[in-house]
Design a protein around this motif. Structure first.
Motif, mmCIF file in Angstrom:
data_model
loop_
_atom_site.group_PDB
_atom_site.id
_atom_site.type_symbol
_atom_site.label_atom_id
_atom_site.label_comp_id
_atom_site.label_asym_id
_atom_site.label_seq_id
_atom_site.Cartn_x
_atom_site.Cartn_y
_atom_site.Cartn_z
ATOM 1 N N GLU A 139 -0.037 9.479 4.368
ATOM 2 C CA GLU A 139 -1.218 10.112 4.962
ATOM 3 C C GLU A 139 -2.363 10.203 3.955
ATOM 4 O O GLU A 139 -3.529 9.972 4.291
ATOM 5 C CB GLU A 139 -0.851 11.492 5.486
ATOM 6 N N ALA A 140 -2.027 10.489 2.704
ATOM 7 C CA ALA A 140 -3.060 10.631 1.679
ATOM 8 C C ALA A 140 -3.706 9.296 1.322
ATOM 9 O O ALA A 140 -4.846 9.255 0.839
ATOM 10 C CB ALA A 140 -2.465 11.268 0.425
ATOM 11 N N ALA A 141 -2.972 8.183 1.565
ATOM 12 C CA ALA A 141 -3.477 6.861 1.184
ATOM 13 C C ALA A 141 -4.249 6.176 2.304
ATOM 14 O O ALA A 141 -4.750 5.065 2.106
ATOM 15 C CB ALA A 141 -2.304 5.973 0.765
ATOM 16 N N ALA A 142 -4.361 6.816 3.454
ATOM 17 C CA ALA A 142 -5.024 6.184 4.598
ATOM 18 C C ALA A 142 -6.498 5.923 4.302
ATOM 19 O O ALA A 142 -7.161 6.691 3.599
ATOM 20 C CB ALA A 142 -4.889 7.072 5.828
ATOM 21 N N ASP A 143 -7.003 4.812 4.816
ATOM 22 C CA ASP A 143 -8.426 4.490 4.681
ATOM 23 C C ASP A 143 -8.854 3.650 5.887
ATOM 24 O O ASP A 143 -8.123 3.570 6.884
ATOM 25 C CB ASP A 143 -8.710 3.768 3.362
ATOM 26 N N HIS A 144 -10.036 3.018 5.800
ATOM 27 C CA HIS A 144 -10.558 2.263 6.936
ATOM 28 C C HIS A 144 -9.711 1.045 7.255
ATOM 29 O O HIS A 144 -9.697 0.567 8.392
ATOM 30 C CB HIS A 144 -12.000 1.827 6.656
ATOM 31 N N GLU A 145 -8.994 0.503 6.254
ATOM 32 C CA GLU A 145 -8.172 -0.683 6.496
ATOM 33 C C GLU A 145 -6.795 -0.327 7.032
ATOM 34 O O GLU A 145 -6.280 -0.970 7.943
ATOM 35 C CB GLU A 145 -8.021 -1.496 5.212
ATOM 36 N N PHE A 146 -6.195 0.706 6.472
ATOM 37 C CA PHE A 146 -4.854 1.125 6.869
ATOM 38 C C PHE A 146 -4.923 2.586 7.305
ATOM 39 O O PHE A 146 -4.998 3.485 6.456
ATOM 40 C CB PHE A 146 -3.862 0.965 5.719
ATOM 41 N N SER A 147 -4.883 2.830 8.595
ATOM 42 C CA SER A 147 -4.926 4.204 9.094
ATOM 43 C C SER A 147 -3.616 4.909 8.797
ATOM 44 O O SER A 147 -2.577 4.285 8.530
ATOM 45 C CB SER A 147 -5.169 4.206 10.603
ATOM 46 N N ALA A 148 -3.639 6.238 8.876
ATOM 47 C CA ALA A 148 -2.417 7.009 8.661
ATOM 48 C C ALA A 148 -1.359 6.639 9.686
ATOM 49 O O ALA A 148 -0.175 6.515 9.363
ATOM 50 C CB ALA A 148 -2.729 8.504 8.721
ATOM 51 N N ALA A 149 -1.792 6.463 10.941
ATOM 52 C CA ALA A 149 -0.832 6.107 11.988
ATOM 53 C C ALA A 149 -0.176 4.759 11.693
ATOM 54 O O ALA A 149 1.035 4.576 11.909
ATOM 55 C CB ALA A 149 -1.536 6.072 13.344
ATOM 56 N N HIS A 150 -0.966 3.798 11.203
ATOM 57 C CA HIS A 150 -0.418 2.479 10.885
ATOM 58 C C HIS A 150 0.568 2.569 9.726
ATOM 59 O O HIS A 150 1.665 1.992 9.781
ATOM 60 C CB HIS A 150 -1.552 1.512 10.541
ATOM 61 N N LEU A 151 0.209 3.303 8.677
ATOM 62 C CA LEU A 151 1.091 3.417 7.525
ATOM 63 C C LEU A 151 2.395 4.129 7.882
ATOM 64 O O LEU A 151 3.481 3.710 7.470
ATOM 65 C CB LEU A 151 0.378 4.140 6.389
ATOM 66 N N ARG B 178 0.836 -1.199 0.000
ATOM 67 C CA ARG B 178 0.000 0.000 0.000
ATOM 68 C C ARG B 178 0.879 1.261 0.000
ATOM 69 O O ARG B 178 0.562 2.244 -0.669
ATOM 70 C CB ARG B 178 -0.916 -0.007 1.228
ATOM 71 N N LEU B 179 1.968 1.223 0.728
ATOM 72 C CA LEU B 179 2.865 2.377 0.756
ATOM 73 C C LEU B 179 3.518 2.610 -0.601
ATOM 74 O O LEU B 179 3.721 3.764 -1.018
ATOM 75 C CB LEU B 179 3.930 2.188 1.839
ATOM 76 N N VAL B 180 3.853 1.526 -1.307
ATOM 77 C CA VAL B 180 4.392 1.670 -2.667
ATOM 78 C C VAL B 180 3.341 2.298 -3.584
ATOM 79 O O VAL B 180 3.629 3.223 -4.359
ATOM 80 C CB VAL B 180 4.854 0.303 -3.216
ATOM 81 N N ASP B 181 2.108 1.806 -3.491
ATOM 82 C CA ASP B 181 1.028 2.377 -4.297
ATOM 83 C C ASP B 181 0.812 3.855 -3.962
ATOM 84 O O ASP B 181 0.546 4.677 -4.861
ATOM 85 C CB ASP B 181 -0.274 1.606 -4.060
ATOM 86 N N ALA B 182 0.932 4.179 -2.669
ATOM 87 C CA ALA B 182 0.743 5.571 -2.253
ATOM 88 C C ALA B 182 1.802 6.473 -2.884
ATOM 89 O O ALA B 182 1.497 7.585 -3.355
ATOM 90 C CB ALA B 182 0.802 5.673 -0.731
ATOM 91 N N TRP B 183 3.046 6.000 -2.901
ATOM 92 C CA TRP B 183 4.101 6.803 -3.530
ATOM 93 C C TRP B 183 3.870 6.926 -5.029
ATOM 94 O O TRP B 183 3.988 8.019 -5.603
ATOM 95 C CB TRP B 183 5.475 6.192 -3.255
ATOM 96 N N ASN B 184 3.513 5.824 -5.668
ATOM 97 C CA ASN B 184 3.308 5.859 -7.114
ATOM 98 C C ASN B 184 2.150 6.774 -7.508
ATOM 99 O O ASN B 184 2.129 7.334 -8.615
ATOM 100 C CB ASN B 184 3.083 4.452 -7.650
ATOM 101 N N ALA B 185 1.192 6.951 -6.597
ATOM 102 C CA ALA B 185 0.056 7.841 -6.889
ATOM 103 C C ALA B 185 0.466 9.300 -6.925
ATOM 104 O O ALA B 185 -0.272 10.149 -7.448
ATOM 105 C CB ALA B 185 -1.040 7.640 -5.844
ATOM 106 N N THR B 186 1.660 9.626 -6.389
ATOM 107 C CA THR B 186 2.104 11.025 -6.367
ATOM 108 C C THR B 186 2.719 11.450 -7.690
ATOM 109 O O THR B 186 2.979 12.634 -7.903
ATOM 110 C CB THR B 186 3.134 11.250 -5.251
ATOM 111 N N GLY B 187 2.998 10.505 -8.583
ATOM 112 C CA GLY B 187 3.601 10.853 -9.879
ATOM 113 C C GLY B 187 4.828 10.031 -10.159
ATOM 114 O O GLY B 187 4.799 8.813 -10.054
ATOM 115 N N VAL B 188 5.940 10.683 -10.489
ATOM 116 C CA VAL B 188 7.151 9.968 -10.881
ATOM 117 C C VAL B 188 8.259 10.286 -9.890
ATOM 118 O O VAL B 188 8.227 11.324 -9.212
ATOM 119 C CB VAL B 188 7.591 10.358 -12.310
ATOM 120 N N PRO B 189 9.294 9.414 -9.798
ATOM 121 C CA PRO B 189 9.409 8.155 -10.537
ATOM 122 C C PRO B 189 8.604 7.034 -9.863
ATOM 123 O O PRO B 189 8.538 6.969 -8.647
ATOM 124 C CB PRO B 189 10.904 7.840 -10.474
ATOM 125 N N ARG B 190 8.037 6.150 -10.674
ATOM 126 C CA ARG B 190 7.312 5.008 -10.142
ATOM 127 C C ARG B 190 8.306 3.956 -9.663
ATOM 128 O O ARG B 190 9.400 3.806 -10.229
ATOM 129 C CB ARG B 190 6.390 4.407 -11.202
#
Length: 456
Positions: free
Chosen positions: A318-330, A277-289
């Motif tokens: 923080e931007a990728a946090a949701d009900h499954e993975f909270s910001a604190a957990h990530l 999920r953290l990798v996906d969160a970084w990739n959602a910000t743009g480049v480099p993937r």
């Protein structure tokens, strides 16, 4: 580490007398299981495949981190012989259990551990086709099962080694192209378990866990008397450091099953999914993937000098946090991975190299604290085993393996090891009475890698 598979006599392996005697007993049991099945004695071959201690490197291999590893002086022994039909028959000499698989259509076995040989057979047939043939196997083990010492990976490594030797798979063009040394072979066996492609060797359904190749690498690439540092994805040897001759490992098996099958699989995989999920969160910000959490750190900031986690990576989490993975957990997982891979493993290895055992113990405590805080894979039994070990004077101690049970290692002066083990066990069982029938405490030193026994 060359492509040549390791072959040793028990004498040349230089095991302590009690360890060598235990392996001879296991070899006798495995041979007897084949004798009882009327498998001919000619052309049998044997392997000793040890378990491992993850000294440091908690849940980092599938995310591209680094680990400090060694093997233990306990193992699965495998004795095998080629059959004249397309069947693979495995007999557990001590459990008195057997499974049979057809190379044409491997089916589900009736015993829980059948998933591992079935996965190996399926993958080898997919990758090497009719070069793989039928064989009789007998297994005997003094590794505690589902205890964090990697008995399941020892089985997959051992079966892969045996098939490779029995059918000369190392001469196959695809083997020579992809599996050119022992670290590459370790990466491949990791891919057998997680089901992923490995270079030109296509993937096949694995055992269902999202692990990397840490366990397989320790089992195949460790050296006696030393701890090895490897980084991951791909498997890369970084350095080796001597284990202090003055000290011994004492391993305390909690008695809480640390299985990676069934309901436990999802808990184990959650730590891996957090990294993904953290990798996906970084990739959602743009480049480099990137593909690995390690690479997200490298892309987000300068990691050559230890410091704070790159703010851009924290913001992405923080931007990728949701009900499954909270910001604190990530964010907690970011901190744990950063500390383990970029700070603790390198600095702890340096501390061992200069014999600064106090600093080594402090860094190991930091690793344990990170697991308790961020990985959410520690239970009361492993937390207490760590705490009791330190209170009883262990130089260092840590839980290891997948978590949710399993074992803790303690580093203690060799002269005090047996007394320490007794006191540690007594203190643990005074609190955790229900663990008494499954707990186990044993001493070990860093051991040789898996090898074919020349006099087995």
């Amino acid at each position: 580490m060359s492509a040549q598979l390791v072959q040793l006599s028990l004498t040349d392996a230089s095991f302590p007398p009690l360890v060598a005697d235990a392996y001879r007993s296991l070899l006798r049991d495995a041979h007897q299981a084949l004798d009882e099945a009327e498998v001919p004695t000619s052309d049998r071959r044997a392997w000793i495949v040890p378990g491992r201690i993850e000294v440091l490197g908690k849940h980092v291999d599938y995310a591209g981190g680094r680990s400090l590893l060694c093997t233990v002086e306990r193992a699965i022994v495998i004795v095998a012989r080629v059959r004249n039909d397309p069947n693979v028959v495995l007999r557990d000499a001590r459990r008195r259990e057997a499974i049979s698989l057809s190379l044409d259509s491997p089916t589900r076995g009736a015993v829980p551990w059948a998933i591992y040989p079935r996965t190996v057979v399926n993958r080898l047939v997919r990758n090497f086709g009719n070069a793989v043939g039928g064989a009789d196997f007998a297994l005997a083990s003094n590794l505690p099962a589902a205890a964090g010492v990697s008995s399941s990976s020892a089985l997959t490594v051992g079966l892969t080694l045996a098939f490779t030797a029995l059918f000369n798979l190392s001469a196959h063009p695809l083997f020579q192209q992809a599996l050119f040394d022992r670290p590459a072979l370790a990466g491949y066996v990791g891919a057998i378990e997680n089901g992923l492609d490995y270079g030109v060797l296509g993937g096949e359904k694995g055992v269902g866990t999202m692990g990397g190749a840490q366990d397989q690498t320790a089992i195949l690439c460790s050296e006696r008397g030393r701890l090895e540092v490897f980084s991951w994805a791909p498997v890369t040897f970084e350095r080796s450091v001597a284990w202090p001759e003055s000290h011994t490992f004492v391993v305390g098996v909690s008695g809480v099953v640390a299985a990676k099958t069934g309901a436990a699989k999802e808990r184990y995989n959650r730590a891996a999914r957090t990294a993904h999920r953290l990798v996906d969160a970084w990739n959602a910000t743009g480049v480099p993937r990137v593909q690995m959490l390690r690479d997200a750190f490298l892309a987000a900031g300068d990691m050559r000098v230890p410091g704070e986690i790159p703010p851009a990576l924290v913001a992405a989490a923080e931007a990728a946090a949701d009900h499954e993975f909270s910001a604190a957990h990530l964010i907690g997982r970011l901190e744990q991975f950063y500390d383990e891979a970029f700070v603790i493993v390198p600095q702890a290895t340096d501390a061992l190299a200069r014999n600064d055992l106090a600093e080594f113990g402090r860094l190991v405590d930091k690793s344990q604290a990170g697991a308790e805080r961020a990985l959410e894979n520690q239970i009361a039994e492993t937390v207490h085993l760590h705490r009791y070990a330190r209170e009883l004077g262990a130089t260092a101690a840590s839980a290891f393996g997948a978590g949710f049970g399993g074992a803790v290692w303690a580093m203690v002066p060799t002269a005090d090891a047996e007394r320490f083990a007794s006191r540690w066990r007594d203190r643990y069982l005074r609190v955790h009475h229900s663990a008494s029938h499954r707990s186990l405490f044993f001493t070990t030193s860093p051991s040789p890698p898996a090898f074919e026994v020349l006099d087995g």
